[in-house]
Motif scaffolding. Sequence first.
Motif, short mmCIF file in Angstrom:
data_model
loop_
_atom_site.label_atom_id
_atom_site.label_comp_id
_atom_site.label_asym_id
_atom_site.label_seq_id
_atom_site.Cartn_x
_atom_site.Cartn_y
_atom_site.Cartn_z
N LEU A 23 0.83 -1.21 0.00
CA LEU A 23 0.00 0.00 0.00
C LEU A 23 0.86 1.26 0.00
O LEU A 23 1.87 1.34 0.70
CB LEU A 23 -0.91 0.03 1.22
CG LEU A 23 -2.18 -0.80 1.18
CD1 LEU A 23 -2.90 -0.70 2.51
CD2 LEU A 23 -3.08 -0.36 0.06
N ASP A 24 0.44 2.22 -0.78
CA ASP A 24 1.06 3.55 -0.76
C ASP A 24 0.10 4.46 0.00
O ASP A 24 -0.96 4.82 -0.51
CB ASP A 24 1.26 4.06 -2.18
CG ASP A 24 1.92 5.42 -2.23
OD1 ASP A 24 2.48 5.84 -1.20
OD2 ASP A 24 1.86 6.05 -3.30
N PHE A 25 0.44 4.78 1.24
CA PHE A 25 -0.47 5.50 2.11
C PHE A 25 -0.68 6.95 1.68
O PHE A 25 -1.66 7.57 2.08
CB PHE A 25 0.00 5.41 3.56
CG PHE A 25 -0.09 4.02 4.11
CD1 PHE A 25 -1.32 3.47 4.43
CD2 PHE A 25 1.04 3.25 4.28
CE1 PHE A 25 -1.42 2.18 4.93
CE2 PHE A 25 0.95 1.97 4.78
CZ PHE A 25 -0.28 1.43 5.11
N SER A 26 0.21 7.50 0.87
CA SER A 26 0.00 8.86 0.39
C SER A 26 -1.04 8.90 -0.74
O SER A 26 -1.74 9.89 -0.90
CB SER A 26 1.32 9.47 -0.07
OG SER A 26 1.85 8.71 -1.15
N ASN A 27 -1.13 7.82 -1.53
CA ASN A 27 -2.13 7.71 -2.60
C ASN A 27 -2.77 6.32 -2.51
O ASN A 27 -2.47 5.44 -3.31
CB ASN A 27 -1.50 7.88 -3.98
CG ASN A 27 -0.95 9.26 -4.19
OD1 ASN A 27 -1.57 10.24 -3.79
ND2 ASN A 27 0.21 9.36 -4.81
N PRO A 28 -3.67 6.11 -1.56
CA PRO A 28 -4.17 4.75 -1.32
C PRO A 28 -5.10 4.20 -2.41
O PRO A 28 -5.29 3.00 -2.49
CB PRO A 28 -4.93 4.87 0.00
CG PRO A 28 -5.28 6.31 0.11
CD PRO A 28 -4.21 7.06 -0.61
N PHE A 29 -5.65 5.05 -3.27
CA PHE A 29 -6.59 4.56 -4.28
C PHE A 29 -6.08 4.81 -5.69
O PHE A 29 -6.87 5.03 -6.61
CB PHE A 29 -7.96 5.20 -4.07
CG PHE A 29 -8.58 4.81 -2.77
CD1 PHE A 29 -9.03 3.51 -2.56
CD2 PHE A 29 -8.70 5.72 -1.74
CE1 PHE A 29 -9.59 3.14 -1.35
CE2 PHE A 29 -9.26 5.36 -0.53
CZ PHE A 29 -9.70 4.06 -0.35
N GLN A 30 -4.76 4.72 -5.88
CA GLN A 30 -4.18 4.89 -7.20
C GLN A 30 -3.13 3.82 -7.45
O GLN A 30 -2.39 3.44 -6.54
CB GLN A 30 -3.52 6.27 -7.33
CG GLN A 30 -4.51 7.41 -7.30
CD GLN A 30 -3.81 8.75 -7.43
OE1 GLN A 30 -2.60 8.83 -7.44
NE2 GLN A 30 -4.60 9.82 -7.55
#
Length: 67
Positions: A23-30
């Motif tokens: 998971l990329d917590f700065s852009n969680p839905f991309q």
Amino acid sequence: MKIFTNILIFLAVALIVFNITLLDFSNPFQGDSVVAFIGIVASFCAVLILWIFRVSKAIEQKTKNQL
């Protein structure tokens, strides 16, 4: 049967942990974060289904013992 479900639950939890690392917590839905989020949800559903299966087997054993 209990060992098999324990192994499957362990694998599902391992997949949850693995997908959390993706998971990329700065852009969680991309990008890949969406795939990781879907993997986390799917693995959580698998754990829930396996837990329900184990509970149903325990109830089945108890009802057989009472008859």
